[in-house]
Design an enzyme around this catalytic site. Structure first.
Site, mmCIF file in Angstrom:
data_model
loop_
_atom_site.group_PDB
_atom_site.id
_atom_site.type_symbol
_atom_site.label_atom_id
_atom_site.label_comp_id
_atom_site.label_asym_id
_atom_site.label_seq_id
_atom_site.Cartn_x
_atom_site.Cartn_y
_atom_site.Cartn_z
ATOM 1 N N TYR A 39 0.826 -1.190 0.000
ATOM 2 C CA TYR A 39 0.000 0.000 0.000
ATOM 3 C C TYR A 39 0.862 1.242 0.000
ATOM 4 O O TYR A 39 2.040 1.208 0.320
ATOM 5 C CB TYR A 39 -0.959 0.013 1.194
ATOM 6 C CG TYR A 39 -0.307 -0.239 2.526
ATOM 7 C CD1 TYR A 39 0.207 0.806 3.274
ATOM 8 C CD2 TYR A 39 -0.205 -1.519 3.019
ATOM 9 C CE1 TYR A 39 0.816 0.579 4.490
ATOM 10 C CE2 TYR A 39 0.402 -1.764 4.233
ATOM 11 C CZ TYR A 39 0.908 -0.709 4.964
ATOM 12 O OH TYR A 39 1.505 -0.950 6.160
ATOM 13 N N ASP A 40 0.248 2.327 -0.371
ATOM 14 C CA ASP A 40 0.897 3.632 -0.419
ATOM 15 C C ASP A 40 0.861 4.225 0.981
ATOM 16 O O ASP A 40 -0.201 4.533 1.511
ATOM 17 C CB ASP A 40 0.155 4.523 -1.415
ATOM 18 C CG ASP A 40 0.837 5.848 -1.651
ATOM 19 O OD1 ASP A 40 1.696 6.239 -0.833
ATOM 20 O OD2 ASP A 40 0.507 6.495 -2.660
ATOM 21 N N HIS A 41 2.025 4.377 1.608
ATOM 22 C CA HIS A 41 2.088 4.894 2.979
ATOM 23 C C HIS A 41 1.630 6.348 3.101
ATOM 24 O O HIS A 41 1.376 6.820 4.200
ATOM 25 C CB HIS A 41 3.515 4.768 3.527
ATOM 26 C CG HIS A 41 3.872 3.369 3.874
ATOM 27 N ND1 HIS A 41 3.565 2.806 5.084
ATOM 28 C CD2 HIS A 41 4.482 2.396 3.163
ATOM 29 C CE1 HIS A 41 3.994 1.562 5.112
ATOM 30 N NE2 HIS A 41 4.553 1.288 3.952
ATOM 31 N N ARG A 42 1.509 7.025 2.009
ATOM 32 C CA ARG A 42 1.000 8.397 2.062
ATOM 33 C C ARG A 42 -0.505 8.408 2.293
ATOM 34 O O ARG A 42 -1.063 9.406 2.725
ATOM 35 C CB ARG A 42 1.317 9.140 0.762
ATOM 36 C CG ARG A 42 2.813 9.314 0.534
ATOM 37 C CD ARG A 42 3.076 9.870 -0.822
ATOM 38 N NE ARG A 42 2.645 8.883 -1.831
ATOM 39 C CZ ARG A 42 2.722 9.066 -3.137
ATOM 40 N NH1 ARG A 42 3.195 10.198 -3.623
ATOM 41 N NH2 ARG A 42 2.332 8.136 -3.965
ATOM 42 N N VAL A 43 -1.155 7.268 2.015
ATOM 43 C CA VAL A 43 -2.613 7.188 2.126
ATOM 44 C C VAL A 43 -3.046 6.256 3.253
ATOM 45 O O VAL A 43 -3.983 6.553 3.979
ATOM 46 C CB VAL A 43 -3.226 6.714 0.787
ATOM 47 C CG1 VAL A 43 -4.735 6.622 0.875
ATOM 48 C CG2 VAL A 43 -2.797 7.622 -0.351
#
Length: 68
Positions: A39-43
């Site tokens: 997953y995208d750690h920014r989200v």
């Protein structure tokens, strides 16, 4: 692919090889199902990612739990 044109795909769940692997928990070997989540750690927060994979891993480790 997302159903919404502006919504990004931010997580991909996956299953590694289907073999259960024993993991030492300090007292005994426990079966472990190799699930993963990219997953995208920014989200997505890392703790949320772990919680997301914990329930299916727990249920699939002992298939009898799904029947109850």
């Amino acid at each position: 692919m997302s159903h919404y044109p502006d919504a990004p795909d931010v997580a991909i769940p996956g299953v590694s090889r289907t073999a259960m692997k024993p993991v030492w928990d300090g007292l005994a070997f426990q079966p472990r199902l190799p699930l993963s989540l990219s997953y995208d750690h920014r989200v997505v927060d890392g703790a949320d990612g772990v919680r997301f994979t914990s329930l299916p891993r727990h249920l699939l480790a002992d298939i009898r739990r799904l029947l109850l």
